[in-house]
Write a protein that holds these residues in place. Structure first.
Motif, short mmCIF file in Angstrom:
data_model
loop_
_atom_site.label_atom_id
_atom_site.label_comp_id
_atom_site.label_asym_id
_atom_site.label_seq_id
_atom_site.Cartn_x
_atom_site.Cartn_y
_atom_site.Cartn_z
N MET A 282 0.84 -1.20 0.00
CA MET A 282 0.00 0.00 0.00
C MET A 282 0.88 1.25 0.00
O MET A 282 1.80 1.36 0.81
CB MET A 282 -0.90 0.01 1.24
N ASN A 283 0.59 2.17 -0.91
CA ASN A 283 1.29 3.46 -0.93
C ASN A 283 0.60 4.43 0.01
O ASN A 283 -0.63 4.41 0.15
CB ASN A 283 1.30 4.04 -2.34
N ILE A 284 1.37 5.28 0.66
CA ILE A 284 0.78 6.32 1.50
C ILE A 284 1.38 7.67 1.10
O ILE A 284 2.49 7.73 0.56
CB ILE A 284 1.01 6.08 3.01
N TRP B 198 4.03 4.16 11.44
CA TRP B 198 3.15 5.19 10.88
C TRP B 198 2.18 5.73 11.93
O TRP B 198 1.91 6.94 11.97
CB TRP B 198 2.40 4.65 9.66
N SER C 3 4.26 0.83 1.95
CA SER C 3 4.52 1.34 3.31
C SER C 3 4.49 0.26 4.38
O SER C 3 5.09 0.43 5.45
CB SER C 3 3.48 2.42 3.64
N GLU C 4 3.84 -0.86 4.12
CA GLU C 4 3.74 -1.93 5.13
C GLU C 4 5.08 -2.57 5.42
O GLU C 4 5.23 -3.32 6.40
CB GLU C 4 2.77 -3.03 4.68
N ILE D 288 -0.91 11.74 7.41
CA ILE D 288 -0.71 10.61 6.50
C ILE D 288 -2.03 10.21 5.85
O ILE D 288 -3.03 10.04 6.53
CB ILE D 288 -0.12 9.40 7.28
N THR D 289 -2.01 10.12 4.53
CA THR D 289 -3.19 9.68 3.77
C THR D 289 -2.92 8.31 3.17
O THR D 289 -1.92 8.11 2.48
CB THR D 289 -3.52 10.67 2.64
N LYS D 290 -3.81 7.36 3.47
CA LYS D 290 -3.61 5.99 2.97
C LYS D 290 -4.47 5.74 1.73
O LYS D 290 -5.44 6.41 1.50
CB LYS D 290 -3.96 4.99 4.09
#
Length: 410
Positions: free
Chosen positions: A1-3, A398, A387-388, A408-410
């Motif tokens: 997952m990108n953040i 995070w 990001s994980e 931070i926006t997921k």
């Protein structure tokens, strides 16, 4: 997952964060606990690597997969070599199968171990046939990874005649070797380190039941040193639980970050980082990180963010980590607008003229790439891919950043 990390600021100028136990200490103590079950542990790291280490030590399977956990691969290779009558195939991720293991395997074979390469010579996966090891003299190339040395030292007291280990060449990451010997001392195993020879005496007795508390992870603390360096003068961040006489090599952060205007104080098993002064942009940051290579990425990114030139040496082990960290650093910093030159053991960063916004940072299955670049959000919005990956060493990273004001926006 990108953040996406929006441009942020520390919400409270006196922030507090609790960091879990050191991965390095935890993995050593978990192996010693498996050898000596009277040991009890507190504040064990909640990292993926330590969870994988725990599960592997309890596993009864014929195949043990440690994924990306390099420390576990080295330590378990030694551990399974002395488990008499047991056959185990030790494997890992695609990247793990590219990371060399031959130096450790050859040293164990010198002691009498039986280890077979399953696919490619010199690399995992390996098949280990556990047996009693009676030989005690072995030589090891000392300038590749201290984890090979620690792997041998951790099992040494269970060998019939202990071990006399001669280190050839310049010794890498001495603090990590001393950490291992200090932990052996804590459980009553006798050792000596004189010149280039380490001796560990055999110990057939279980130590007196005792509880050991793992110190929090200094490598994880490095990202908050970086954050403090990028903040306004007067900003404070308190981290727990840390010792002034730490066994961890990365505790050199206290001295290193003085160069970035960060003052550290110790009180009640906590450290408080204070941004005490601004750093002149004509400063050149120069450090030999042979004894603390895991903080190279953090220091390089801090220098880049502050517009400082940076020369880091002693980085020859970075090429065999989760990724080739020198190449990865050069690639990602240059995407952001920096100029980097690397050799096989050094990194040289030129003064930058600003940071590009919303650049996606590739993490290469490397937790430290993700965390080292995160503090840049204090200067500009950035994107962190995959990001994980931080769960390898710091699963709550995070969440902890959000708790001190990062957006931070997921």
């Amino acid at each position: 997952m990108n953040i996406t990390l929006q441009k942020s600021q520390i919400a409270n100028r006196q922030s507090k964060v609790t960091i879990t136990g050191s991965k390095s200490e935890s993995n050593r103590l978990l192996l010693l606990q498996a050898l000596y079950p009277t040991i009890h542990l507190k504040n064990v790291s909640n990292s993926d690597d330590s969870c994988l280490m725990t599960n592997a030590l309890k596993s009864t399977s014929e195949v043990v997969d440690i994924h990306h956990a390099g420390t576990a691969m080295r330590f378990l290779t030694a551990y399974f070599s002395i488990q008499e009558g047991r056959e185990v195939t030790l494997t890992g991720s695609k990247r793990m199968k590219e990371r060399p293991i031959q130096i450790l395997v050859e040293a164990l074979k010198e002691l009498g171990a039986e280890i077979i390469y399953v696919e490619n010579e010199g690399y995992p996966p390996i098949k280990i046939i556990g047996k009693k090891l009676t030989k005690n003299k072995v030589s090891l190339q000392a300038n590749v990874s201290s984890q090979y040395i620690s792997a041998l030292l951790l099992i040494a007291s269970k060998l019939e005649n202990g071990i006399e280990l001669t280190l050839e060449g310049e010794i890498t990451s001495v603090p990590y070797i001393k950490m291992t010997l200090s932990l052996l001392d804590e459980i009553g195993v006798e050792s000596s380190f004189v010149g280039n020879t380490i001796t560990v005496k055999p110990n057939t007795q279980h130590p007196i039941p005792k509880t050991l508390t793992v110190e929090s992870d200094w490598s994880s603390a490095s990202y908050y040193f970086s954050i403090a360096a990028l903040c306004e003068v007067g900003t404070e961040i308190t981290l727990s639980s840390y010792k002034e006489n730490s066994l961890q090599g990365d505790s050199v952060l206290v001295d290193i970050y003085k160069s970035f205007g960060v003052k550290t104080t110790f009180e009640n098993n906590s450290i408080t980082l204070v941004k005490s002064e601004m750093v002149a942009t004509e400063s050149i940051i120069e450090f030999d990180l042979a004894n603390a290579p895991d903080i190279a990425q953090t220091i390089a990114v801090t220098s880049f963010a502050l517009g400082l030139a940076c020369n880091l040496t002693g980085l020859h082990t970075l090429k065999i980590k989760e990724t080739d960290r020198l190449v990865a650093l050069k690639t990602e910093i240059e995407k952001l607008g920096g100029q980097v030159q690397i050799t096989d053991k050094s990194l040289h960063l030129s003064v930058s003229n600003g940071i590009k916004e919303l650049v996606p940072i590739s993490t290469y299955n490397d937790h430290r790439m993700a965390m080292a670049f995160a503090p840049l959000a204090l200067k500009t919005p950035i994107v962190i891919e995959d990001s994980e990956v931080v769960s390898k060493s710091y699963p709550t990273f995070w969440d902890d950043l959000e708790s001190i004001g990062f957006k931070i926006t997921k």
